[in-house]
Write a protein that holds these residues in place. Sequence first.
Motif, PDB file in Angstrom:
ATOM      1  N   MET A  30       0.997  -1.252   0.044  1.00  0.00           N
ATOM      2  CA  MET A  30       0.270  -0.422   0.402  1.00  0.00           C
ATOM      3  C   MET A  30       0.446   1.364   0.092  1.00  0.00           C
ATOM      4  O   MET A  30       0.502   2.353   0.175  1.00  0.00           O
ATOM      5  N   GLN A  31       2.015   1.214  -0.334  1.00  0.00           N
ATOM      6  CA  GLN A  31       2.983   2.415  -0.394  1.00  0.00           C
ATOM      7  C   GLN A  31       2.587   3.199  -1.179  1.00  0.00           C
ATOM      8  O   GLN A  31       1.768   3.421  -2.418  1.00  0.00           O
ATOM      9  N   GLY A  32       2.143   4.904  -0.753  1.00  0.00           N
ATOM     10  CA  GLY A  32       2.012   6.119  -1.524  1.00  0.00           C
ATOM     11  C   GLY A  32       0.216   5.905  -1.318  1.00  0.00           C
ATOM     12  O   GLY A  32      -0.324   6.886  -1.727  1.00  0.00           O
ATOM     13  N   VAL A  33      -0.003   5.278  -0.188  1.00  0.00           N
ATOM     14  CA  VAL A  33      -1.791   4.905  -0.961  1.00  0.00           C
ATOM     15  C   VAL A  33      -2.372   6.351   0.679  1.00  0.00           C
ATOM     16  O   VAL A  33      -1.185   6.588   1.752  1.00  0.00           O
ATOM     17  N   ILE A  34      -3.113   7.434  -0.094  1.00  0.00           N
ATOM     18  CA  ILE A  34      -4.147   7.998   1.293  1.00  0.00           C
ATOM     19  C   ILE A  34      -4.633   7.460   2.299  1.00  0.00           C
ATOM     20  O   ILE A  34      -5.688   7.517   1.553  1.00  0.00           O
ATOM     21  N   GLY A  35      -5.284   7.997   3.183  1.00  0.00           N
ATOM     22  CA  GLY A  35      -6.592   6.935   4.293  1.00  0.00           C
ATOM     23  C   GLY A  35      -6.630   8.703   4.703  1.00  0.00           C
ATOM     24  O   GLY A  35      -5.988   9.923   5.027  1.00  0.00           O
ATOM     25  N   ILE A  36      -8.080   8.189   5.261  1.00  0.00           N
ATOM     26  CA  ILE A  36      -8.728   9.443   5.685  1.00  0.00           C
ATOM     27  C   ILE A  36      -9.568   8.328   7.194  1.00  0.00           C
ATOM     28  O   ILE A  36     -10.323   8.039   7.573  1.00  0.00           O
ATOM     29  N   LYS A  37      -8.916   9.120   8.314  1.00  0.00           N
ATOM     30  CA  LYS A  37      -8.922   8.456   9.396  1.00  0.00           C
ATOM     31  C   LYS A  37     -10.096   9.533  11.325  1.00  0.00           C
ATOM     32  O   LYS A  37      -9.353  10.032  10.347  1.00  0.00           O
ATOM     33  N   THR A  38     -10.771   8.907  11.438  1.00  0.00           N
ATOM     34  CA  THR A  38     -11.443   9.386  12.253  1.00  0.00           C
ATOM     35  C   THR A  38     -10.582   9.957  12.902  1.00  0.00           C
ATOM     36  O   THR A  38      -9.971   8.867  13.842  1.00  0.00           O
ATOM     37  N   ASN A  39      -9.815  10.754  13.882  1.00  0.00           N
ATOM     38  CA  ASN A  39      -9.306  11.414  14.776  1.00  0.00           C
ATOM     39  C   ASN A  39     -10.108  11.535  16.287  1.00  0.00           C
ATOM     40  O   ASN A  39     -10.808  11.587  16.048  1.00  0.00           O
ATOM     41  N   PHE A  40      -8.968  10.804  17.203  1.00  0.00           N
ATOM     42  CA  PHE A  40      -9.305  11.060  18.963  1.00  0.00           C
ATOM     43  C   PHE A  40      -7.948  11.208  18.722  1.00  0.00           C
ATOM     44  O   PHE A  40      -6.972  10.934  18.721  1.00  0.00           O
TER      45      PHE A  40
END
Length: 854
Positions: free
Chosen positions: A283-293
Amino acid sequence: MSWGLLVSLLLVSSSLINGRGDRCQKRQQHRDATIGAVVDFTSRVGKEQRIAMDLAIQDLLHPSCLTVNLDLRDSQGRSAKSTSAASNLLNDKKVEAIIGTLTMQEAAVASEIEIRNGNFTILSLISTAIKPSPASLQLPNYLQVANDIVIHIQCLAALVGHFQWRKVTALYEQNTDFSSNSGMITLLSDSLKLVNSEIEHHQAFPPLSFLPDPDAFFDEELKKLRSKSNRVFIVTQFSLDSAVFLFRKAKEMGMMGKGYVWIVTDEIASLLDSVDTSIKYNMQGVIGIKTNFIETTKNFAKFKTRFRRLYGLQYPEEEENSSPSIFALRTYDTVHAIALAMKNAASNYLSQEILSTKFQGLSGMMEFKNGMLSQSPTFQIINVYGRSYSEIAFWSPRFGFSDSMNKHLDMKERTNHSYVQVLGPINWPGGLQAPPKGWTLVDEERPLKIGIPARGAFNQFVKVTYDQNTNQTRITGFSIDMFEAAVKNLPYQLPYVYVPFNGSYDELVEQVYYKGFDAAVGDIEVIAYRYHYVEFSQPYISSGLEMVVPVKPDKLKEKWMFMKAFSKTMWFLMIIIHLSVCFVVCFIENEHGQNFELKGIGSILWFSVTVLFFAQRERVQSNWARLVLAPWLLVILLVMATFTASLSSMMTVSRVQPSVLDMETLKKENGRVGCNGNSFIVRYLIDVLEFRPENIKRISSIIDYPKAFDSGDIQAAFFVAPHAKVFLACYCKGYMKAGPIYKPSGFAFVFPKLSPLAIDMSKAIVEINEKKQVELLEKQMLSSFNCSPSLNSNNDPIGYETFSGLFLISGLVCAVALLVTSGRKADRRLQNMSCIQAMLIKTRTLRWAFMYLN
């Protein structure tokens, strides 16, 4: 029990039972409650949720008046089993609440089977919440412990818009809520339109367990995606196992290399702490969107330690990757929310009590509104690189992007929330540091088909010639030079081939819309109605509709032409100042009455005439008079020279006027006009300028316009501004522009709707404009016409501003001399009066003395 495991979590000694019972007697009655849970034990999310529930129930073992029993059911990731398990829990086990990954559709089916009049609550732990539709409002007991999916999609759209990707491909797992009638594709499409992007293609993938041969299926689908031009992929609503398999196959097929963009959403990005390094390698270079806590609190640190310990005991094979995700935290907070509500309400009012619950949990603020979490989330934008991932930005719907959480928190205290949208350094697939353009040619060996107008009236812009010796078609012209200059400024190679088109300009534009051409190049005007079909680049030359008419015959013998050399104000000032100067000179010369040549009105007027031609014979004796006359003679000299030059110019250069002043005059006289029959001008003259169709003559070549004027077929011709320049450069004698410019716009290149190439070409056009290449190419085009215009319709009269300084100096000298002379005359008059008074006094004294002596 084959359907689940009934776990009693009241493990206390008799002394603890007695102690709690005494405490409940003092405060309230002890209560036993049973809640059900439906999760997928085979998935990573389901495993985390199961551990989080166990930890939450353990925390409820402390002295309390509430005993909670948990009935766990395994859905195995199948919708049918989820619905069946929920129905069994409601009907047979009489649970008061159900926790699990039940979708709204599954909960609706379970509630229809349930017959206890809705005395239950379902709390869904799905990754994203969907606003209930009017048809689903009959499920008031269905709560979603998640944030609104619209916010997730807005973050996706903001990320796509930040990098100006015009097209994306959406990939999703078919058995998830994405494939239901929730309108997820519509929501994503609407959000992307706000940032000038669109979903070019969307592809559903069944779960791995549903596929007899997952390798063959994924190979075939990825080959289809690779054959398309788009290179931006959004992976959403995927299970972790399917996502891991997807990226492994994409890596094998070379789709994780340079030029590709992969974006994963919360259900994948939030689990990256729980996957092996080998998975991150794919998954090198993948952009992720994760909920911050918040991970820095003491409560989270304690929970994380306990979670990792219990997870390692339950799943020893995954002990190394046992960090809790947002899904585990929300599950833990959900159990506590149910427990708090049960302490304060009976089962009949449990839903209302949960809705009114508000506390700060491990995942954030637990508060419900409209059946979902009310707190607006902050998303962490991450970039998979190396053995882990890096934080590149934070995003929230209110404040947009910021490059650190501290700055993002500081922004909440500002009154002005305008913050520069900055993303940190990103390592893209293939090791690129610069953002990929997000698209590529479908077949790099096949050049783009560029349509060009072969029947344009002005071949200076596009000229198609056929060389019989070489058997080749040659394409030249100003528009071709501009296109090739812009292509050279692109940061990549763009193979193309010109294809002549014999239709009209509108038909050429339609061919781009119907995929007949990949683009169109030429003297194509940017018009509003064409935007419905195609995309335009930045105009490479400004334009507008101009009217060209023949000039009126010369008028060299106008009676009062000499008066037009100066403006009326100039003539008035010259006469006033000249008479004033002559009057002052005469006044000074007659101070002592000795200059008899300058006495009388007639002498003064004659003197003023002779001074103009420096032919005065009257002698000027006073130095003051000479001082007044000297600067004025200089003014006369300069004004006479200017008058001579201006009048000579007016006499030698023809003064012309347009034969038709404006369009309104032309329409009143029912005059005929000519224009390029293949262009938009015909339609514009009829629809906008309201010319009669029978009064419009279609002309196909530049050489036909003078013939039409000479024969009287037309009284005026309408051109776009660049064509007007060429016509007047070619036929510079006898024609001129008249009237205003209508609908200013420009020439531009044509591309399909939302084509990313339009943006790149626009940038290239701006760059060559800054380098003055457009002006140079235009000069080269116009310099080929050897025509020197002898017409001049702009002989404006000369105003007084040119001589205002000399007028001021001469006027000041004149005024000072007048004041000095007037003062001297007044003083001499006073002296004469004093002498007379002295003589009178002396005469009276002698007369008195004589009378006294006698």
